[in-house]
Scaffold this motif. Structure first.
Motif, PDB file in Angstrom:
ATOM      1  N   ARG A 178       0.701  -1.454   0.194  1.00  0.00           N
ATOM      2  CA  ARG A 178      -0.291  -0.184   0.179  1.00  0.00           C
ATOM      3  C   ARG A 178       0.845   1.227   0.000  1.00  0.00           C
ATOM      4  O   ARG A 178       0.511   2.250  -0.307  1.00  0.00           O
ATOM      5  N   SER A 179       2.461   0.987   0.849  1.00  0.00           N
ATOM      6  CA  SER A 179       2.513   3.025   0.722  1.00  0.00           C
ATOM      7  C   SER A 179       3.602   2.702  -0.368  1.00  0.00           C
ATOM      8  O   SER A 179       3.524   4.106  -0.768  1.00  0.00           O
ATOM      9  N   ALA A 182       0.991   4.021  -3.129  1.00  0.00           N
ATOM     10  CA  ALA A 182       1.031   5.800  -2.615  1.00  0.00           C
ATOM     11  C   ALA A 182       1.895   6.068  -3.049  1.00  0.00           C
ATOM     12  O   ALA A 182       1.402   7.137  -4.553  1.00  0.00           O
ATOM     13  N   GLN A 186       2.381   8.554  -6.548  1.00  0.00           N
ATOM     14  CA  GLN A 186       2.750  10.104  -6.467  1.00  0.00           C
ATOM     15  C   GLN A 186       3.611  10.985  -7.585  1.00  0.00           C
ATOM     16  O   GLN A 186       3.893  11.884  -8.174  1.00  0.00           O
ATOM     17  N   VAL A 192      -1.703  11.554  -3.448  1.00  0.00           N
ATOM     18  CA  VAL A 192      -1.549   9.334  -3.207  1.00  0.00           C
ATOM     19  C   VAL A 192      -1.044   9.859  -1.420  1.00  0.00           C
ATOM     20  O   VAL A 192       0.678   9.892  -1.287  1.00  0.00           O
TER      21      VAL A 192
END
Length: 572
Positions: A178-179, A182, A186, A192
RNA sequence: GCGCCCGUAGCUCAGUGGAUAGAGCAUCAGCCUUCUAAGCUGUUGGUCGCAGGUUCGAUUCCUGCUGGGCGCGCCA
């Protein structure tokens, strides 16, 4: 080896003299042969008389008198005396020390290598950092400790396997993906944010760039999280693991295997071990009381699969699967260690941070239940590394952005200084690592002291050649009539004690003993160097005798540095 | 509240059921016409956190206290 042989002699004599006293093997357990702190007290000493006096019903000194005659009878002994409260001190013949030195040189790296009394296959598992980001300084301590422990166990005669557990199957990997996603978004100008519980470190931007380079905008419009987790998992893990492997490589460490937990879960290991423990009556379904440390508003007890740690006197049972039916960390640990056992390893060393030790007690009990032995599992817990910079403590946190990267520190201070420094403190001491000092390369860091001693030993051999002095032929030395200085003798005494060091460091799993020995040997070498000139074209025989000592010292110093993972430079 | 680790020289740290508790750095004083002075020699510096207990002997083992660090779902 002299030390080992001589200890056998001492034990044999003591047992023989006291044969009719009805002593058991356990009584002899505490009889030790060690070097007295004061060199003037002799080369070696035994506490036999003091340890056994009470069992035999004699005064220590009287018992020592009784043992003296037999102990004297050994070719290496020059003198024996009783001292202090009942120590028996031995002064060895200098020729015996010289003989040991010459033999050490001939044996090279094999000198000090022991035959382990037990031949169990050993596995050292270390580093094992979650593949979610780069290594910080604390992890570096783990890496250095683990590697040195593996080296020293090997030196002590165990077959050793080095393994890194790649924890690539837990929820933290989902968080990682998930990180990463994100950061990836970007890159395409989308606003996000990295999730609150995600990994905010900027290294993920680089990982995201690699993903972009590989797949372009393929995942920008993907909204199904399950798809992302499935498709990007291995990319995220492998890329992060590559970051870690770079540092591992810089440290000069090679693992025999990176063990994938994800792959393990494709097998039946977990189910097997749970079934085994269940058959032993150590696993059942039950509920746990609410956690102690903090309040949980909506806590609801639920029935879970539990390992009955309370059967072993521990405070609480441990969940093997969580309420979602997924393995807990503890459950995975059991399965992984069961896998190690299935692969034939019977001495399991795990280097683990002190903050991660919560589950090692129940794990130890589970392994005990599986093997029926209490001496299989050896967690080595090490304390935190407190990194200082300009007098300010730098907080270590994987979650925070300001972690101190191991790679930065290695670049600043060098691998040798880092490894040596990490090994100058025992595992249970919180280590204060002052970056300012380490960067300055002052004598706060003793690695230079030790390396300089080795460089000097090598320089002398080069000088010998330049002076046209013939090379040493060890076979032509007359060991029995050699005359050496007291300082050279001290060097040989240290060399004689090397096998004892290996034994002790391996038994205690305390590799910091290596660096203390290295410093002690280096000090003896520097003292000797200052005390007399080694090379003398006018006296080739004396020069050769000194070179024989120097070569022995070089052999052992290089070997102990190798165990530490530190280079032994031939010049500085 | 519970668990683990630590408290030793000014600083960073070793060490041991026994002999006069050690090293490095820092302080001060010496040593390069001599194989690398990144070295050597000497000096200063200690109630081994405090209090009990175990014993011939404790800084070491045990208990309590105290100061500090870390951890405490079925999280990671």
């Amino acid at each position: 080896m002299l030390f080992i042989d001589f200890r056998q002699h001492v034990l044999a004599v003591v047992r023989q003299v006291l044969a009719d006293k009805g002593l058991t093997d356990a009584d002899y357990m505490n009889v030790a042969l060690e070097a007295p702190k004061e060199e003037s007290h002799g080369d070696l000493a035994t506490n036999a008389a003091m340890v056994l006096a009470k069992k035999v019903g004699m005064a220590p000194k009287a018992l020592a008198e009784m043992l003296l005659e037999g102990l004297k009878v050994h070719e290496a002994v020059e003198a024996v005396e009783i001292a202090g409260p009942g120590f028996i001190n031995f002064r060895l013949k200098t020729s015996a020390l010289i003989g040991q030195g010459v033999a050490a040189t001939a044996a090279g790296g094999a000198y000090g290598t022991l035959k382990a009394a037990d031949t169990r296959k050993a596995m050292v598992e270390y580093v094992s950092i979650n593949p979610t980001g780069p290594i910080h300084v604390g992890h570096g301590r783990n890496a250095v400790f683990g590697d040195a422990i593996a080296n020293v166990l090997e030196k002590a005669g165990f077959p050793v396997w080095r393994e890194y557990l790649v924890n690539d199957s837990g929820n933290q990997i989902n968080v990682l993906v998930r990180s990463l996603h994100a950061r990836y978004m970007q890159l395409f100008g989308h606003d996000v944010a990295v999730p609150d519980n995600g990994y905010p470190g900027e290294y993920l931007i680089e990982v995201a760039e690699k993903l972009k380079a590989r797949d372009g905008d393929k995942w920008v419009s993907e909204t199904d999280e399950q798809v992302l987790l499935r498709e990007l998992r291995s990319f995220a893990v492998e890329t992060c693991l590559d970051l870690i492997k770079q540092d591992i490589q810089t440290l000069g460490i090679e693992f025999d295997r990176y063990f994938s937990e994800f792959a393990m879960h494709q097998t039946d290991r977990m189910a097997e071990v749970v079934a085994i423990l269940r058959n032993k009556g150590l696993v059942n379904e039950g509920t746990l009381p609410p956690p102690k440390g903090k309040e949980i508003a909506d806590y609801k007890p639920v029935e879970l699969t539990l390992f009955k740690a309370t059967e072993f006197g521990l405070a609480e049972d441990q969940a093997i699967y969580n309420r979602a039916g997924m393995p807990t960390y503890f459950g995975q640990d059991i399965a992984y260690h069961y896998d190690k056992l299935q692969r034939g390893y019977e001495l399991l060393v795990t280097v683990i941070g002190i903050d991660q030790t919560g589950a090692f007690k129940p794990l130890a009990k589970a392994i005990e239940a599986l093997t029926g032995r209490g001496d299989v599992y050896h967690p080595v817990a090490y304390e935190m590394v407190k990194v200082m910079r300009n007098g300010e403590p730098v907080k270590l946190s994987k979650r925070a952005g300001n972690i101190v990267l191991l790679s930065d520190v290695l670049e600043e201070v060098g691998t040798d200084a880092f490894r040596f420094t990490m090994l100058t403190v025992k595992p249970t001491t919180t280590l204060v690592f002052d970056l300012a000092h380490a960067v300055a390369k002052t004598m706060d860091n003793p690695v230079f002291y030790v390396q300089y001693a080795h460089a000097r030993l090598c320089a002398v051999e080069r000088q010998r050649e330049e002076l046209g002095i013939p090379a040493l032929d060890a076979a032509k030395l007359d060991v029995a009539t050699m005359k050496i200085s007291a300082e050279a003798r001290s060097v040989l005494r240290e060399i004689m004690l090397y096998p004892a060091l290996i034994e002790q460091a391996a038994r205690s799993l305390e590799p910091h003993r290596l660096t203390f020995y290295a410093q002690s040997l280096a000090a003896a070498i520097h003292r000797w160097y200052a005390a007399e000139k080694w090379l003398d074209s006018a006296d080739v025989r004396a020069t050769h005798e000194r070179l024989a000592v120097a070569f022995a010292a070089r052999t052992v110093l290089a070997d102990v540095l190798k165990l530490c993972g530190v280079n032994a430079p031939t010049s500085m």
